[in-house]
Design an enzyme around this catalytic site. Sequence first.
Site, mmCIF file in Angstrom:
data_model
loop_
_atom_site.group_PDB
_atom_site.id
_atom_site.type_symbol
_atom_site.label_atom_id
_atom_site.label_comp_id
_atom_site.label_asym_id
_atom_site.label_seq_id
_atom_site.Cartn_x
_atom_site.Cartn_y
_atom_site.Cartn_z
ATOM 1 N N ASP A 9 17.554 32.306 -8.747
ATOM 2 C CA ASP A 9 17.622 31.586 -10.029
ATOM 3 C C ASP A 9 18.124 32.458 -11.178
ATOM 4 O O ASP A 9 18.861 31.998 -12.058
ATOM 5 C CB ASP A 9 16.230 31.063 -10.437
ATOM 6 C CG ASP A 9 15.673 30.041 -9.466
ATOM 7 O OD1 ASP A 9 16.399 29.606 -8.561
ATOM 8 O OD2 ASP A 9 14.485 29.694 -9.623
ATOM 9 N N HIS A 43 15.316 27.180 -7.338
ATOM 10 C CA HIS A 43 14.551 26.116 -7.999
ATOM 11 C C HIS A 43 15.544 25.260 -8.773
ATOM 12 O O HIS A 43 16.120 25.717 -9.754
ATOM 13 C CB HIS A 43 13.520 26.754 -8.948
ATOM 14 C CG HIS A 43 12.617 25.778 -9.634
ATOM 15 N ND1 HIS A 43 11.593 26.185 -10.449
ATOM 16 C CD2 HIS A 43 12.571 24.423 -9.647
ATOM 17 C CE1 HIS A 43 10.958 25.126 -10.928
ATOM 18 N NE2 HIS A 43 11.553 24.039 -10.461
ATOM 19 N N ARG A 45 15.819 22.792 -11.275
ATOM 20 C CA ARG A 45 14.966 22.163 -12.297
ATOM 21 C C ARG A 45 15.607 20.864 -12.778
ATOM 22 O O ARG A 45 16.825 20.731 -12.792
ATOM 23 C CB ARG A 45 14.801 23.110 -13.497
ATOM 24 C CG ARG A 45 13.815 24.228 -13.233
ATOM 25 C CD ARG A 45 13.613 25.054 -14.495
ATOM 26 N NE ARG A 45 12.502 25.968 -14.344
ATOM 27 C CZ ARG A 45 11.261 25.722 -14.751
ATOM 28 N NH1 ARG A 45 10.960 24.600 -15.379
ATOM 29 N NH2 ARG A 45 10.304 26.597 -14.565
ATOM 30 N N HIS A 50 19.227 26.516 -14.830
ATOM 31 C CA HIS A 50 19.881 27.637 -14.123
ATOM 32 C C HIS A 50 20.623 27.147 -12.878
ATOM 33 O O HIS A 50 21.847 27.062 -12.893
ATOM 34 C CB HIS A 50 18.922 28.817 -13.858
ATOM 35 C CG HIS A 50 17.528 28.480 -13.426
ATOM 36 N ND1 HIS A 50 17.260 27.622 -12.386
ATOM 37 C CD2 HIS A 50 16.332 28.916 -13.883
ATOM 38 C CE1 HIS A 50 15.948 27.552 -12.227
ATOM 39 N NE2 HIS A 50 15.349 28.311 -13.125
ATOM 40 N N GLU A 70 12.552 25.119 -4.180
ATOM 41 C CA GLU A 70 11.438 24.876 -5.105
ATOM 42 C C GLU A 70 11.766 23.640 -5.909
ATOM 43 O O GLU A 70 12.853 23.563 -6.507
ATOM 44 C CB GLU A 70 11.268 26.054 -6.064
ATOM 45 C CG GLU A 70 10.578 27.233 -5.467
ATOM 46 C CD GLU A 70 10.433 28.351 -6.482
ATOM 47 O OE1 GLU A 70 10.548 28.106 -7.698
ATOM 48 O OE2 GLU A 70 10.215 29.481 -6.049
ATOM 49 N N THR A 100 9.050 29.961 -17.355
ATOM 50 C CA THR A 100 9.006 30.020 -15.896
ATOM 51 C C THR A 100 7.791 29.217 -15.453
ATOM 52 O O THR A 100 7.003 28.767 -16.298
ATOM 53 C CB THR A 100 8.928 31.487 -15.402
ATOM 54 O OG1 THR A 100 8.917 31.509 -13.969
ATOM 55 C CG2 THR A 100 7.683 32.193 -15.914
ATOM 56 N N HIS A 191 5.532 35.185 -7.415
ATOM 57 C CA HIS A 191 5.554 35.198 -8.881
ATOM 58 C C HIS A 191 5.142 36.571 -9.390
ATOM 59 O O HIS A 191 4.015 36.998 -9.181
ATOM 60 C CB HIS A 191 4.673 34.124 -9.526
ATOM 61 C CG HIS A 191 5.275 33.618 -10.808
ATOM 62 N ND1 HIS A 191 5.204 34.327 -11.974
ATOM 63 C CD2 HIS A 191 6.012 32.519 -11.073
ATOM 64 C CE1 HIS A 191 5.859 33.661 -12.914
ATOM 65 N NE2 HIS A 191 6.365 32.574 -12.397
HETATM 66 N N1 PXP Z 1 7.406 31.338 -6.574
HETATM 67 C C1 PXP Z 1 7.512 30.319 -7.461
HETATM 68 C C2 PXP Z 1 6.860 29.030 -7.134
HETATM 69 C C3 PXP Z 1 8.235 30.469 -8.655
HETATM 70 O O1 PXP Z 1 8.341 29.442 -9.517
HETATM 71 C C4 PXP Z 1 8.864 31.699 -8.919
HETATM 72 C C5 PXP Z 1 9.655 31.868 -10.178
HETATM 73 O O2 PXP Z 1 10.806 31.132 -10.123
HETATM 74 C C6 PXP Z 1 8.745 32.726 -7.959
HETATM 75 C C7 PXP Z 1 7.991 32.526 -6.815
HETATM 76 C C8 PXP Z 1 9.418 34.056 -8.128
HETATM 77 O O3 PXP Z 1 8.887 34.682 -9.247
HETATM 78 P P1 PXP Z 1 9.584 35.998 -9.820
HETATM 79 O O4 PXP Z 1 10.926 35.592 -10.338
HETATM 80 O O5 PXP Z 1 8.646 36.441 -10.879
HETATM 81 O O6 PXP Z 1 9.704 36.949 -8.678
#
Ligand code: PXP
Length: 239
Positions: A9, A43, A45, A50, A70, A100, A191
């Site tokens: 993303d 993801h 959205r 993005h 996602e 986010t 995350h």
């Molecule tokens: N998992 C989910 C459900 C998310 O929404 C995100 C962020 O897009 C991530 C994982 C990855 O998080 P990060 O970009 O902080 O590694």
Amino acid sequence: MIRLSANVDKVATLRQSRGDSEPDPVVAAALCEQAGVEGITFHLRSDRRHIQDRDVDLLAQMAKTELNFEMAATEEMIARALAVRPAQCTLVPERDGEVTTEDGVDVLANRAALSEVIPRLKEAGMRVSIFSRLDADQIRAAKEVGADRVELFTGPYALARTSSEQDREFGRLSDAAKWAEKWGLGLNAGHGLDVRNLRRVATIPNLMEVSIGQSLWARAVFIGLERAVGELLAVLRER
Ligand code: PXP
């Protein structure tokens, strides 16, 4: 083995900041695969801030590894998932104005809707994971609505600064992992994970997959993508 799924993303965010065609998240995904990741996460959205529909279509055609889509559990996104058939759909909440994803899905509050949506995705051959709150009732409800896996929200653990905060947040992850195992759910996490805080998360015995975006690209800017991927894979392979 814990699989590494690279979230692309942020590459799309950089592209969209100029409304141009580069950098291309589809090329980023191919380079991540070359560097050894086992999956690609994106993801889409509803505001298309993005990842774009074109990216999703191309990723579906080009990816050699598992795609993890996602998505919010909306009819629009269900139709997109049914069209491109990723290996895994991860259901996430989407709130207006958030930078986010800020929390897991409230499965208890959305039980009826999820019970209707998840079988449709599974019948089409996709695995369904729910981005989950670290709460026993929420995780049990994820099982009851038909999810195959839960993804533990590691954001608070990643933000913890003192060792006592880190211990407390890791304890919450550990407990949630045990509940997932108890209810027969597969386990993902994501995350805020990075090359440092990943080491402890990788000790969770039933962890199957992590998805990492921000820290991967932040590091790749300075040390190159191949090394940034390699470092994360090395941590995951230590187990
Ligand atoms: N998992 C989910 C459900 C998310 O929404 C995100 C962020 O897009 C991530 C994982 C990855 O998080 P990060 O970009 O902080 O590694």
